[in-house]
Design a protein around this motif. Structure first.
Motif, short mmCIF file in Angstrom:
data_model
loop_
_atom_site.label_atom_id
_atom_site.label_comp_id
_atom_site.label_asym_id
_atom_site.label_seq_id
_atom_site.Cartn_x
_atom_site.Cartn_y
_atom_site.Cartn_z
N ILE A 57 0.84 -1.01 0.01
CA ILE A 57 0.13 0.00 0.08
C ILE A 57 0.89 1.24 0.00
CG2 ILE A 57 -1.99 1.09 1.03
CD1 ILE A 57 -2.68 -1.54 0.35
N PHE A 58 1.75 1.16 0.84
CA PHE A 58 2.89 2.29 0.94
C PHE A 58 4.41 1.68 1.27
CE2 PHE A 58 -0.25 2.82 4.49
CZ PHE A 58 0.60 2.69 5.46
N ASN A 59 5.37 2.25 1.17
CA ASN A 59 6.55 1.57 1.15
C ASN A 59 7.39 2.79 1.54
OD1 ASN A 59 8.37 -0.41 1.29
ND2 ASN A 59 9.23 0.07 -0.74
N ASN A 60 8.13 2.39 2.93
CA ASN A 60 9.42 3.29 3.34
C ASN A 60 8.99 4.69 3.30
OD1 ASN A 60 11.61 2.57 4.69
ND2 ASN A 60 12.94 3.18 2.70
N VAL A 61 7.59 5.29 3.80
CA VAL A 61 7.25 6.66 3.97
C VAL A 61 8.05 7.31 5.20
CG1 VAL A 61 5.39 7.89 4.15
CG2 VAL A 61 5.15 6.06 2.76
N THR A 62 8.64 8.28 5.00
CA THR A 62 9.08 9.00 5.77
C THR A 62 8.94 10.50 5.86
OG1 THR A 62 11.00 7.34 6.28
CG2 THR A 62 11.42 9.79 7.23
N PHE A 63 8.36 11.27 6.83
CA PHE A 63 8.30 12.76 6.64
C PHE A 63 7.99 13.21 8.15
CE2 PHE A 63 3.95 11.05 6.10
CZ PHE A 63 3.17 11.66 6.95
N GLU A 64 7.88 14.52 8.40
CA GLU A 64 7.71 15.24 9.46
C GLU A 64 6.68 16.15 9.41
OE1 GLU A 64 11.00 16.77 11.18
OE2 GLU A 64 11.84 14.77 12.11
N LEU A 65 5.91 16.30 10.27
CA LEU A 65 4.66 17.34 10.44
C LEU A 65 4.78 18.33 11.73
CD1 LEU A 65 1.31 15.19 9.36
CD2 LEU A 65 2.41 17.26 8.10
N ASN A 66 4.81 19.63 11.48
CA ASN A 66 4.82 20.43 12.70
C ASN A 66 3.38 20.71 13.18
OD1 ASN A 66 7.64 21.01 12.62
ND2 ASN A 66 7.43 22.37 10.98
N PRO A 67 3.36 21.17 14.42
CA PRO A 67 1.93 21.39 14.79
C PRO A 67 1.23 22.62 14.00
CG PRO A 67 3.64 21.65 16.50
CD PRO A 67 4.29 21.39 15.58
N GLY A 68 0.19 22.15 13.68
CA GLY A 68 -0.98 22.99 12.91
C GLY A 68 -0.67 23.03 11.44
N ALA A 69 0.10 21.93 11.02
CA ALA A 69 0.23 21.65 9.65
C ALA A 69 -0.70 20.78 9.06
CB ALA A 69 1.60 20.84 9.42
N VAL A 70 -0.87 20.95 7.55
CA VAL A 70 -1.87 20.05 6.93
C VAL A 70 -1.12 19.08 6.06
CG1 VAL A 70 -3.78 20.25 5.26
CG2 VAL A 70 -3.32 22.05 6.83
N LEU A 71 -1.59 18.05 6.17
CA LEU A 71 -0.97 16.68 5.37
C LEU A 71 -2.41 16.26 4.77
CD1 LEU A 71 0.71 14.24 4.71
CD2 LEU A 71 -0.12 13.18 6.43
N ARG A 72 -1.96 16.52 3.13
CA ARG A 72 -3.25 16.18 2.32
C ARG A 72 -2.87 14.68 1.61
NH1 ARG A 72 -6.93 19.81 -1.20
NH2 ARG A 72 -8.24 18.15 -1.99
N LEU A 73 -3.68 13.75 1.75
CA LEU A 73 -3.87 12.52 1.10
C LEU A 73 -4.33 12.58 0.05
CD1 LEU A 73 -3.94 10.33 4.32
CD2 LEU A 73 -1.93 11.16 3.43
N SER A 74 -4.00 12.03 -1.29
CA SER A 74 -4.49 11.86 -2.53
C SER A 74 -4.30 10.71 -3.21
CB SER A 74 -4.01 13.20 -3.32
OG SER A 74 -2.53 13.29 -3.55
N GLY A 75 -5.19 10.54 -4.22
CA GLY A 75 -5.08 9.24 -4.98
C GLY A 75 -6.26 8.73 -5.11
N ALA A 76 -6.49 7.76 -5.97
CA ALA A 76 -7.80 7.23 -6.46
C ALA A 76 -8.32 6.39 -5.22
CB ALA A 76 -7.74 6.54 -7.63
N SER A 77 -9.58 5.99 -5.30
CA SER A 77 -10.26 5.36 -4.46
C SER A 77 -9.60 3.71 -4.13
CB SER A 77 -11.81 5.24 -4.66
OG SER A 77 -12.42 6.27 -4.61
N GLY A 78 -9.38 3.33 -3.06
CA GLY A 78 -8.70 2.19 -3.02
C GLY A 78 -7.06 2.27 -2.94
N SER A 79 -6.65 3.31 -3.13
CA SER A 79 -5.37 3.50 -3.15
C SER A 79 -4.71 3.42 -1.88
CB SER A 79 -4.89 4.66 -3.80
OG SER A 79 -5.45 6.10 -3.06
N GLY A 80 -5.43 3.52 -0.80
CA GLY A 80 -4.79 3.31 0.54
C GLY A 80 -4.68 4.46 1.51
N LYS A 81 -5.68 5.29 1.32
CA LYS A 81 -5.72 6.65 1.80
C LYS A 81 -5.83 6.48 3.46
CE LYS A 81 -8.24 9.02 -1.02
NZ LYS A 81 -8.45 8.37 -1.92
#
Lengths: 226, 440
Positions: A26-50
């Motif tokens: 579904i997803f592989n080796n994902v690495t990132f950081e989010l600061n307080p008050g940040a927005v993470l947007r997940l995109s992709g077609a239906s069934g992509s694993g959001k």
């Protein structure tokens, strides 16, 4: 609410077994950081694993590998009870459907997560009514969910998030199948929280969110972080 | 607060699933009501039988009567007498040194299906605990002193059911209850007294003067005799003679005087159990009578009743077990239907333990509430039906008596309920609800 500490996603990987016995990553080796008050947007077609990504990030589903740190706390290493407590106190959810617990009244749905966790604030009923008032649902406080339309249910879910005022909110297609007014109300609630420092993880195909600029956009279909 | 909310959630959940919860509780309740009825009625029958057997240790009846018939037709008024015997046997027993008292009885007519039993005043003195009503000119200790009157003493419950008052009259249908050959000549009786309740079969009886019974049958006899003479004049003597024998009382038509002094049984009080055994043997072997040791026969009846009760209990337990399985399956189905709801709870941070505890408490509530409602409801139903049950079975039902079979049933149900609840709880606890929903 004190702004949430930095969220660090490290080498997160999740795969499922296919019906034919093969593995689907579904997803592989994902690495990132989010600061307080940040927005993470997940995109992709239906069934992509959001949704799966949200569930792994919130500790509902175990990753194959990797970790998710909320400050110094690795949610993937917590016990089941620890994860439950963590979610109740730190995470709010708004889903596309099935947001409310059918046996409970609207107001009880607003404060249920904290009630089960034994963390209800003083005057919790007043605060719950205030949250419902913000989304225009105060008059429905005593009603059961089956009396409500889909849009009204979403607004109650938004009120629940307002009431808990969590450092992190997951919004999974929160405005799908809503009319324009309800969509605006839900969106405004989320943005209000975000302005106050709540970190937002958003997955939506609704153009109403096009003007929301994410700090990170993660396309699950391609696996690209931007 | 946390646990108070869990309890509140359980009540909400139960209220939300009213129909399935009501159906489950109703099923358990129905099984329990049956268990309560089985226990109470068995106990009522047994206690009545034991009390009666203590009062009259020996019963002497006509030759050929079985032990059970002797007991059922005399003490319980439920069976048809096997025939008649001469009053002389009662007189002979009375003179016997081993006997302390004798009570001859003659089953006569019936009223509204209740047998009218001819007795002497001594029998009424023996069984009654006084009278709630008695005629002004009637001597309480010698109630049947006026031979010429068709005086009737009414049991408390018969009087209440048919609103029979002192001075009132009623007509008895000629012939014993269950006697298909009975004739329909009606005889008028006058209510002389109404007995206070004695909590035994006597409460459902009607007693009259033994001598009145003979008088009634002598009239009936003359009536038949006149008809027979008319037939004889028509040259049909043999056939007319047969017509005289339409009732047990008229069996000995060839000897009018004997026919006047027939009885159906003698209830005997002996001086000790050894004499009871000896008298039973003597009166069973003389060829004219049969006799039974009441205590032994009642013990035999109770043994059969115990077996019947055990069988009923076994089926009741089986029914209860099936009901519990049904409830469990219903809950499992509902768990499957409620996966999404429970997954949402987990997502919102409601822990595994509270979620599975809710299911445990729901199931436990159904088991405990079903048992409680069934037990109390069953007994309340018995209390409501008590007059009818008492009257039909001739017992004094104690509707709020809890029998061992019922207490064991309640214990088994609660144990099964707790076990099944725990099993459901463990199942929920071990499920990864979110992953299961994700897979769906």
């Amino acid at each position: 609410m004190a702004p949430f500490e930095r969220i660090s996603v490290k080498n997160l990987t999740k795969s499922f077994e296919n019906a034919d016995g093969g593995k689907k990553t579904i997803f592989n080796n994902v690495t990132f950081e989010l600061n307080p008050g940040a927005v993470l947007r997940l995109s992709g077609a239906s069934g992509s694993g959001k949704t799966t990504f949200m569930n792994v990030m919130s500790g509902l589903i175990k990753p194959d590998s990797g970790s998710v740190f909320f400050g110094d706390t690795d949610i993937t290493s917590l016990s089941e009870g620890g994860k439950d407590r963590f979610r109740a106190e730190n995470i709010g959810y708004i889903f596309q459907t099935f947001n409310l617990l059918a046996p409970f009244s609207v107001i009880e749905n607003v404060y249920a997560p904290l009630a089960f966790a034994g963390k209800l604030p003083k005057n919790y009923k007043d605060k719950a009514l205030e949250s419902l008032n913000k989304v225009g649902m105060k008059e429905f406080a005593a009603k059961k969910p089956y009396h409500l339309s889909v849009g009204q249910k979403q607004r109650v879910a938004a009120a629940r998030v307002l009431f808990a005022d969590p450092p992190l909110v997951f919004a999974d297609e929160p405005t799908a199948s809503l009319d324009r007014n309800s969509s605006e109300l839900v969106k405004n609630t989320l943005l209000e929280l975000n302005r106050k420092g709540t970190t937002l993880v958003l997955s939506s195909h609704d153009p109403i969110f096009d003007d929301v600029k994410p700090d990170i956009d993660f396309d699950l279909e391609t696996g690209v972080l931007s | 607060m946390k646990y108070a909310f869990i309890l509140k959630a359980v009540l909400h959940s139960i209220s939300h699933r009213k129909f399935s919860v009501f159906t489950s509780i109703f099923a358990i309740s129905a099984a329990f009501a049956f268990l309560a009825a089985t226990g109470c009625i068995s106990f009522g029958l047994a206690s009545t039988a034991v009390n009666s057997s203590l009062a009259f240790p020996l019963i002497v009846g006509p030759a050929g009567a079985s032990d059970t018939t002797l007991v059922m037709s005399t003490l319980f008024n439920t069976d048809k007498p096997a025939g008649t015997l001469d009053y002389e046997f009662a007189e002979k027993l009375e003179k016997d040194e081993r006997v302390s008292a004798v009570f001859p009885i003659a089953r006569s007519d019936s009223y509204m299906g209740i047998p009218i039993t001819g007795v002497e005043s001594a029998y009424i003195n023996e069984i009654s605990r006084g009278f709630s009503e008695i005629g002004e000119d009637i001597e309480a200790h010698d109630i049947f002193s006026e031979n010429g009157r068709k005086c009737a003493v009414i049991g408390a419950k018969t009087a209440a059911r048919y609103e029979m008052k002192v001075g009132g009259t009623f007509f008895g249908s000629h012939g014993s209850v269950g006697d298909e050959d009975s004739e329909l000549h009606d005889f008028e009786y006058i209510v002389c007294a109404v007995m206070k309740a004695v909590n035994g079969p006597e409460d459902f009886a009607i007693f009259t003067n033994l001598k009145s019974v003979w008088e009634i049958h002598r009239h009936g006899h003359h009536h038949h005799h006149e008809e027979a003479e008319e037939d004889e004049e028509d040259g049909d003597h043999h056939e007319a003679a047969e017509m005289h024998c339409v009732h047990d009382m008229c069996v000995d038509i060839g000897n009018k005087h004997h026919a006047e002094r027939k009885i159906t049984a003698v209830l005997v009080k002996t001086k000790n159990p050894v004499f009871t055994a000896a008298l039973e043997r003597e009166y069973s072997e003389n060829g004219f009578t049969s006799a039974t040791d009441t205590g032994r026969t009642v013990r035999k009846l109770l043994t059969y009743m115990n077996k019947a009760e055990k069988a009923a209990g076994f089926f009741s337990y089986g029914t209860l077990f099936l009901v519990m399985i049904m409830v469990f399956v219903t809950i499992l189905t509902s768990i499957s239907e409620r996966k999404r709801e429970m997954a949402l709870m987990r997502t919102l941070g409601i822990g595994k333990l509270p979620v599975s505890l809710m299911i445990f408490l729901e199931l436990l509530f159904i088991s405990v509430f079903g048992t409680a409602v069934g037990t109390l409801g069953g007994h309340a139903l018995l209390a409501f039906c008590k007059p009818a049950i008492d009257f039909e079975l001739g017992i004094n039902l104690e509707p709020f008596f809890f029998t061992g079979i019922e207490i064991r049933g309640a214990a088994y149900t609660l144990l099964t309920g707790v076990t099944l609840s725990l099993a459901a709880m463990v199942k929920i606890y071990r499920m990864n609800l979110v992953e299961e929903i994700a897979k769906d």
